[in-house]
Design a protein around this motif. Sequence first.
Motif: not given
Length: 266
Positions: A75-86, A109-112, A114-118
């Motif tokens: 889900x890291x690429x679909x986070x809403x505004x401030x969702x991580x902080x919240x 998860x290395x299936x994804x 391309x967003x491993x940094x995030x």
Amino acid sequence: MEAACSKISFVDAHIHLSDEEYSECVNEIVDEAKSSNVIALISNSVDLETSVKSLELAEQYPKIVFAALGIHPWNVNNLGDDELQKTLQLISEQRQNKALIAIGEIGLDNTYAKVLDRQLMVFNEMLRLAEKLGLPVIIHSRGTTTQIIEMLPSYNLQRVLLHWFSNPINALSKVVKERYYISEGLPTAFSNGIREVVRRIPLTNLLTETDGPVRFSKPPFSGKRTTPAFIPTVVKAIAEIKKMNTADVTGQIIRNFEKFFGVKLN
Ligand SMILES: [Zn+2]
């Protein structure tokens, strides 16, 4: 011989009770769990919305449903505004709430890839919070187990659970050395790879799970909706692999659960 009079109980250390697919039938799932003597379910979360939902469910079904809050790597690429902080804030605010017993499901998860940094950024934030709050972590490590096991010692984490551990099998020695736990589910009944993992892991490092709602095409689960009522089948498979009786296996798994999550089950 299994003792006829002592009640044999089970635990589901990893289920997504806050998943949409269960939304109309949580009552039914909890009732099914109870009638199968599954006495504890950990509702794992994947984002802010399911974290809030998991807490609500744990409050609604006290002493049987417990909440793990966090953000899943999917889900890291679909986070809403401030969702991580919240989400981090929600976990901090609820630290004293007995319904909250872990941070999860978090991981890489290395299936994804391309967003491993995030993924790494979110995972690191969650691990830092677990460190600060002294909470156990429930980790998803598909294709990333070696990487995760290498990075964990740089955090001061007391309790680490690698859920659905599958490979590489040689990472198990590090898991045991670091006193991490793993949880295994329905594939214990049909997958040779998972059966080998179960054979090698000491019973003191093992928990049971369903990871529901997932579906399996293999018997004895083909085409059925995954529910905690399948846990006794998982324990039976573990008992066969370990050449032990079911009561001894599940007795140890209950003790593992209590020790790992710091709760006393009835
Ligand atoms: Zn999961």
